[in-house]
Design a protein around this motif. Structure first.
Motif, PDB file in Angstrom:
ATOM      1  N   GLY A   1     -48.643 -44.450  11.218  1.00 57.82           N
ATOM      2  CA  GLY A   1     -48.576 -45.563  12.430  1.00 57.82           C
ATOM      3  C   GLY A   1     -49.759 -46.713  11.538  1.00 57.82           C
ATOM      4  O   GLY A   1     -49.303 -47.699  12.299  1.00 57.82           O
ATOM      5  N   GLU A   2     -50.732 -46.559  11.150  1.00 60.40           N
ATOM      6  CA  GLU A   2     -51.830 -47.492  11.197  1.00 60.40           C
ATOM      7  C   GLU A   2     -50.871 -48.198   9.236  1.00 60.40           C
ATOM      8  O   GLU A   2     -51.213 -49.334   9.487  1.00 60.40           O
ATOM      9  N   ILE A   3     -50.580 -47.610   9.051  1.00 64.43           N
ATOM     10  CA  ILE A   3     -49.650 -48.001   7.568  1.00 64.43           C
ATOM     11  C   ILE A   3     -48.428 -48.131   7.299  1.00 64.43           C
ATOM     12  O   ILE A   3     -48.010 -47.409   7.806  1.00 64.43           O
ATOM     13  N   ALA A   4     -48.033 -49.166   6.870  1.00 66.71           N
ATOM     14  CA  ALA A   4     -46.698 -49.378   7.253  1.00 66.71           C
ATOM     15  C   ALA A   4     -46.028 -49.360   5.498  1.00 66.71           C
ATOM     16  O   ALA A   4     -44.343 -48.889   4.938  1.00 66.71           O
ATOM     17  N   GLU A   5     -47.034 -49.515   5.017  1.00 68.56           N
ATOM     18  CA  GLU A   5     -46.634 -49.156   3.533  1.00 68.56           C
ATOM     19  C   GLU A   5     -47.508 -49.207   1.593  1.00 68.56           C
ATOM     20  O   GLU A   5     -48.318 -50.137   2.150  1.00 68.56           O
ATOM     21  N   ILE A   6     -46.894 -48.925   0.946  1.00 64.77           N
ATOM     22  CA  ILE A   6     -48.009 -48.913  -0.122  1.00 64.77           C
ATOM     23  C   ILE A   6     -47.491 -49.362  -1.298  1.00 64.77           C
ATOM     24  O   ILE A   6     -46.628 -49.182  -1.297  1.00 64.77           O
ATOM     25  N   GLY A   7     -48.097 -49.939  -2.359  1.00 57.28           N
ATOM     26  CA  GLY A   7     -48.312 -50.659  -3.365  1.00 57.28           C
ATOM     27  C   GLY A   7     -48.559 -50.202  -4.283  1.00 57.28           C
ATOM     28  O   GLY A   7     -50.268 -50.829  -3.707  1.00 57.28           O
ATOM     29  N   TRP A   8     -48.398 -50.341  -5.833  1.00 55.56           N
ATOM     30  CA  TRP A   8     -49.047 -50.268  -7.018  1.00 55.56           C
ATOM     31  C   TRP A   8     -48.564 -51.420  -7.783  1.00 55.56           C
ATOM     32  O   TRP A   8     -47.681 -52.213  -7.977  1.00 55.56           O
ATOM     33  N   PHE A   9     -49.532 -53.027  -8.241  1.00 56.78           N
ATOM     34  CA  PHE A   9     -49.525 -54.461  -8.521  1.00 56.78           C
ATOM     35  C   PHE A   9     -50.270 -54.447  -9.772  1.00 56.78           C
ATOM     36  O   PHE A   9     -51.604 -53.724  -9.443  1.00 56.78           O
ATOM     37  N   HIS A  10     -50.037 -54.907 -10.255  1.00 53.53           N
ATOM     38  CA  HIS A  10     -50.735 -55.387 -11.904  1.00 53.53           C
ATOM     39  C   HIS A  10     -51.618 -56.595 -11.013  1.00 53.53           C
ATOM     40  O   HIS A  10     -51.208 -57.276 -10.368  1.00 53.53           O
ATOM     41  N   PRO A  11     -52.612 -56.761 -11.205  1.00 56.91           N
ATOM     42  CA  PRO A  11     -53.942 -57.549 -10.774  1.00 56.91           C
ATOM     43  C   PRO A  11     -53.626 -59.343 -11.746  1.00 56.91           C
ATOM     44  O   PRO A  11     -53.716 -60.064 -10.240  1.00 56.91           O
TER      45      PRO A  11
END
Length: 157
Positions: free
Chosen positions: A119-129
């Motif tokens: 319940g703490e994290i809604a979404e994770i993602g990997w992004f180029h800086p």
């Protein structure tokens, strides 16, 4: 995305600060910069804060900062560090919470598993800086610019 946690956060956060101050005196937090083989950075969206953030959280009593960032990455994103995290920078978070400090660590060798927080994290993602989402938290954006764009480190979060 508005959840019940987002709506009550403005009311519960001050209580959390009081509890933290009473039980911790000064507070210490960690954030982890995990970079995958493609050069992308791991970011998380909390259920109770807007925008994308570096994963991390508070250092528990009796815990080292390195252990805390490893634990937080596992809990929030299922990331299992294979090598010790490397300290990148230390910041004062006075603007947000007086007496708070944040240490930023980098993790380059890891495996991906299951998240253990509920319940703490809604979404994770990997992004180029160089191509971050518009709603990246201000402190997160600054830390990534310091690491990847060689911007001078600001000791304030």
């Amino acid at each position: 995305m508005s959840t019940w946690r987002t709506r009550i956060e403005p009311f519960t956060r001050p209580l959390f600060f009081v509890w933290s101050r009473l039980t911790r005196g000064k507070t210490l937090g960690v954030r982890g910069v995990a970079v995958d083989a493609g050069g992308r950075v791991l970011l998380v969206k909390h259920t109770y804060l807007p925008g994308w953030w570096l994963p991390g959280g508070g250092v528990d009593k009796g815990e080292t900062t390195q252990d805390a960032v490893v634990r937080e990455l596992k809990e929030e994103a299922g990331l299992i560090a294979r090598t010790p995290p490397r300290l990148i920078s230390i910041h004062s978070n006075e603007r947000f919470f007086p007496g708070d400090h944040v240490l930023v660590f980098r993790i380059d060798a890891f495996d991906l598993g299951e998240r253990s927080s509920e319940g703490e994290i809604a979404e994770i993602g990997w992004f180029h800086p160089a191509v971050l989402p518009e709603d990246v938290n201000r402190g997160t954006r600054a830390r990534l610019a310091e690491i990847f764009d060689e911007v001078q480190t600001d000791t304030n979060w």
